[in-house]
Design an enzyme around this catalytic site. Structure first.
Site, mmCIF file in Angstrom:
data_model
loop_
_atom_site.group_PDB
_atom_site.id
_atom_site.type_symbol
_atom_site.label_atom_id
_atom_site.label_comp_id
_atom_site.label_asym_id
_atom_site.label_seq_id
_atom_site.Cartn_x
_atom_site.Cartn_y
_atom_site.Cartn_z
ATOM 1 N N ASP A 315 0.817 -1.205 0.000
ATOM 2 C CA ASP A 315 0.000 0.000 0.000
ATOM 3 C C ASP A 315 0.857 1.263 0.000
ATOM 4 O O ASP A 315 1.918 1.314 0.633
ATOM 5 C CB ASP A 315 -0.897 -0.018 1.245
ATOM 6 N N GLU A 368 1.096 -0.366 -5.131
ATOM 7 C CA GLU A 368 0.181 0.750 -5.362
ATOM 8 C C GLU A 368 1.050 2.004 -5.398
ATOM 9 O O GLU A 368 1.376 2.571 -4.365
ATOM 10 C CB GLU A 368 -0.872 0.870 -4.259
#
Length: 641
Positions: A315, A368
């Site tokens: 993330d 990401e």
């Protein structure tokens, strides 16, 4: 195959040195609480890193939470690790560490390496083991095959809101209850993987798991570690891979967590210009500290090792890479060369990917990363970060921006769709229509679409078919596969009742059939990350808002033609050029009545004619359905040829 807690020796000097060098990727086997056998009595070994403490003791349900009952001893090797063993402490015992620092600071902390925690809002760690009888040997052996030439279709879900038990005040499904439903649903829908929003323990449910306190523990909201293993096992046994969201970019400042752990900024930077995240109001790891590097990389390895996880989606990578991320001038500290790159975070990510790929062939890592950082999916040996895939955030933003426009104006914005092909092969991309796009007033995907109800659903079918025809892996967030009307709400179940509406059920059937098409047509996956897999037939017809392109596999016969009409106007006798004369079959049509379309489909073979078009000597006369995509495949040559 039985996975049991290993009979560990005491933490050795070699372990301590490896930990201090940032290279102990299995330190979870030594730090934390580990049950051992001591004759007929249970004995648990505790070890915790707290170099600035003057006193550390274990407090828990077994000693009345008495601060001085079970002190630990600091190692003499300068590692800052405190350890000790307590007889009679059995599986299920609650515990914390009482820490007193040299500056007089006193605090009760959960175990950074705990493998199980109390259910929030309670905050104690739990003594536990990882014994489990795995049944996924076939999957694990097959997983080692190279992933880049296989379909990648990901179903992203949040465990607490996929389904709920309405008869019991909307409670969560447990891991085992999910195991009875989710694997079969994913198999039926044809997804290759599920991706769980963070399963790691987190105190605030509303963070969706992105504010982590327990980096080695599946959330107890849904059951025990063994219950989570059971869910992974069940998914593997129907051929579904499991990807976890993993969050090394920041952590919450809850008192029982990692922040100011031993009376010092141990895991985070002390200077808020480096150690505090303005967007999430959370702490940022000190990636330059070797022990923190051991902590983070061993957390990633732990999930692959102990829970048979098949992939990690990392993330907020951009927030790690840039020292000035979300900061104004004067609010950040340059690196040693005066630049904005976070050199320590870059090194951590590279080491992470090397460690994962060396130890677990076939496991994938996904970044990401929302900027144009070069080489995210390039090998570390070639100067890249070493990820297998990267979310294609630019494609997502441009595509949704285009689809939200009234069809009258789309002809002026066709470049928003075609631009992605200028950089589609610079990295290995996954096309994400994720949870971030259906919350906080952004509306559900179907509600972003213009027009009446029929047009909104037709646009959604058009969007999905266009996505599956575009190079790259695919990702859909739960509920999007049947066109849920409401935004995602983490406190409620998905609106499964909408599937009683034939129009929404049609969207679900379309996604199911797209997954089947993706996995049975080599042209859609064999060269998914190579420019040889894609060729424009026509990207210039802005007047009609039509795009036509070809997808190609390893063999010349493996070729599909996609023709997309982004308006509600039927296009009669629309010609596209073809390189091979003969008969073509329509193998997919998003306007099929089965999906809720107007059923403007071609049941018969389509014959090419020697009428030049698009620089080719033969062409096909087509009828393009409204707000639809047709997919054609060469069937056979003319009988007289």
């Amino acid at each position: 195959m039985t996975q049991q807690q290993e009979t560990h020796a005491w933490l050795t000097g070699y372990d301590a040195d490896l930990f201090r060098s940032g290279k102990h990727y299995h330190i979870y086997n030594k730090l934390g609480a580990h049950i051992r056998t001591a004759g007929d009595a249970a004995e648990t070994h505790f070890a915790v890193w707290a170099p600035n403490a003057s006193q550390v003791s274990v407090i828990g349900s077994f000693n009345g939470w008495e601060q001085n009952a079970n002190p630990l001893t600091v190692r003499e090797d300068g590692s800052g690790i405190w350890e000790g063993r307590i007889t009679g402490v059995e599986k299920g015992a609650l515990y914390k560490y009482f820490i007193r620092s040299a500056n007089g600071y006193e605090v009760e902390k959960g175990d950074p390496y705990a493998i199980y925690w109390e259910t929030p809002p309670r905050t104690a760690s739990v003594v536990w083991d990882l014994d489990y009888e795995w049944t996924d040997q076939t999957w694990m052996e097959k997983r080692a095959e190279p992933a880049l030439q296989k379909p990648l279709s990901i179903y992203e879900i949040h465990l607490g809101s996929w389904r709920r038990v309405h008869e019991e005040e909307g409670r969560f499904l447990t891991y085992r209850e999910l195991a009875a439903q989710l694997p079969e649903y994913c198999r039926y829908m044809g997804f290759t993987h599920v991706e769980f929003l963070p399963v790691t323990e987190h105190p605030f449910y509303g963070s969706w798991g992105y504010q982590v306190t327990g980096y080695f523990a599946p959330s107890s909201r849904y059951g025990t570690p063994q219950d989570f293993m059971f869910l992974v096992d069940a998914l593997h046994n129907v051929g579904i891979g499991v990807i976890l969201d993993w969050v090394p970019s920041h952590f919450p400042t809850d008192q029982h967590g990692l922040g100011y752990f031993d009376g010092s900024h141990l895991y985070e930077h002390a200077d808020p210009r480096q150690g505090f995240h303005p967007d999430w109001q959370s702490a940022i790891f000190n990636y330059g500290r070797h022990e923190v590097k051991s902590f983070l990389i061993s957390s990633a390895i732990y999930w692959l090792d102990k829970f048979h996880i098949d992939g990690l989606r990392v993330d907020a990578v951009a927030s790690m890479l840039y020292l000035d991320y979300s900061r104004k001038e004067g609010e950040w500290i340059p690196n040693r060369y005066g630049g904005r790159e976070n050199l320590e975070a870059i090194e951590l990510l590279r080491e992470l990917n090397v460690a994962v790929h060396q130890s677990f062939p076939g496991v994938i890592t996904i970044a990401e990363e929302s900027t144009a950082w070069p080489g995210v999916t390039h090998s570390v040996s070639n100067g890249g970060l070493g990820f297998d895939f990267k979310w294609m955030m630019g494609w997502m933003h441009d595509t949704l921006s285009y689809f939200q426009k009234d069809t009258v104006y789309r002809s002026y914005h066709q470049g928003e769709l075609t631009f992605s092909l200028h950089y589609a092969f610079s990295e290995r991309f996954v096309l994400p229509l994720s949870h971030d796009e259906v919350v906080y007033g952004k509306h559900a995907l179907v509600q972003k679409m213009p027009g009446d109800e029929w047009q909104r659903l037709a646009n959604l079918r058009l969007l999905y078919t266009y996505m599956y025809g575009h190079p790259g892996g695919k990702l859909l967030f739960m509920g999007s596969e049947f066109g849920q009307t409401n935004e995602w709400r983490h406190d409620f179940s998905l609106d499964w009742n909408e599937n009683l509406n034939p129009a929404h059920e049609g969207v679900q059937k379309l996604v199911k059939d797209l997954n089947a098409l993706y996995q049975t047509e080599p042209a859609l996956y064999e060269r998914n990350f190579s420019p040889e897999s894609f060729e424009w037939i026509d990207q210039q017809d802005t007047t009609n808002s039509v795009l036509a392109w070809a997808r190609k596999g390893n063999h010349g016969s493996d070729q599909l033609l996609f023709i997309a009409n982004f308006t509600p106007i039927v296009r009669e006798n629309y010609r596209i050029g073809v390189s091979k004369p003969g008969y073509y079959r329509e193998i997919f049509n998003s306007d099929n009545l089965r999906y809720g379309g107007s059923d403007l489909i071609s049941a018969d073979d389509i014959e090419s004619y020697p009428i030049p078009k698009h620089g080719l000597v033969h062409s096909l006369p087509l009828t393009l359905p409204p707000l639809g995509v047709i997919v054609l495949k060469y069937d056979r040559e003319f009988e007289w040829l």
